[in-house]
Design a protein around this motif. Sequence first.
Motif, PDB file in Angstrom:
ATOM      1  N   VAL A  22      40.880  32.251  26.877  1.00  0.00           N
ATOM      2  CA  VAL A  22      40.239  33.433  27.467  1.00  0.00           C
ATOM      3  C   VAL A  22      38.946  33.043  28.173  1.00  0.00           C
ATOM      4  O   VAL A  22      38.686  33.473  29.304  1.00  0.00           O
ATOM      5  CB  VAL A  22      39.985  34.515  26.394  1.00  0.00           C
ATOM      6  N   TYR A  23      38.133  32.206  27.521  1.00  0.00           N
ATOM      7  CA  TYR A  23      36.891  31.774  28.160  1.00  0.00           C
ATOM      8  C   TYR A  23      37.159  30.928  29.404  1.00  0.00           C
ATOM      9  O   TYR A  23      36.385  30.978  30.361  1.00  0.00           O
ATOM     10  CB  TYR A  23      35.993  31.027  27.175  1.00  0.00           C
ATOM     11  N   VAL A  56      38.031  33.508  32.138  1.00  0.00           N
ATOM     12  CA  VAL A  56      36.821  34.248  32.516  1.00  0.00           C
ATOM     13  C   VAL A  56      35.864  33.339  33.287  1.00  0.00           C
ATOM     14  O   VAL A  56      35.283  33.748  34.298  1.00  0.00           O
ATOM     15  CB  VAL A  56      36.142  34.849  31.264  1.00  0.00           C
ATOM     16  N   PHE A  68      34.505  33.916  37.015  1.00  0.00           N
ATOM     17  CA  PHE A  68      33.069  33.950  37.324  1.00  0.00           C
ATOM     18  C   PHE A  68      32.724  32.987  38.458  1.00  0.00           C
ATOM     19  O   PHE A  68      31.883  33.286  39.301  1.00  0.00           O
ATOM     20  CB  PHE A  68      32.234  33.612  36.095  1.00  0.00           C
ATOM     21  N   THR A  92      30.050  29.578  30.806  1.00  0.00           N
ATOM     22  CA  THR A  92      31.270  30.129  30.228  1.00  0.00           C
ATOM     23  C   THR A  92      32.253  29.021  29.866  1.00  0.00           C
ATOM     24  O   THR A  92      32.841  29.045  28.773  1.00  0.00           O
ATOM     25  CB  THR A  92      31.939  31.124  31.209  1.00  0.00           C
TER      26      THR A  92
END
Length: 134
Positions: free
Chosen positions: A10-11, A14, A18, A44
């Motif tokens: 997930v990171y 994301v 970003f 992130t």
Amino acid sequence: MRKLARTSLVYMIVGLVFGVYYREFTKFTDFTGETQLSVLHTHTLVLGMVFFLVVLLLEKNFGLSRQKHFNKFYLFFNLGLVVTLGMLLLHGTLTVLGYPDSAAISGIAGIGHILLTIGLGFFFNSLLKSLPQT
């Protein structure tokens, strides 16, 4: 262990989003100055994706999740990281749009960092207790 792998995934997603947001948003607005968005992508990926991959390896080798403070680590660290990243996103976006700095954003970012620190404390507690005694 799947939970840690999914968290890392997930990171990663994301973080990549970003990165695209930073590039495209600054290009769209013709912004050339400095902004918090420039570090959002790497924060992130490193604090989210890479860190949880390392935790996954430690879990595999030492069973960190069997420690009583592991769930507190997971909760505080993720909450702190989400707050911190959210404030980087908000502050960076407002900078690009020409708004002045906000003490409230800085304060909330500080709370995010405090939560991260508490999470890291629980992480190292779990890590040290799960290592073999020598």
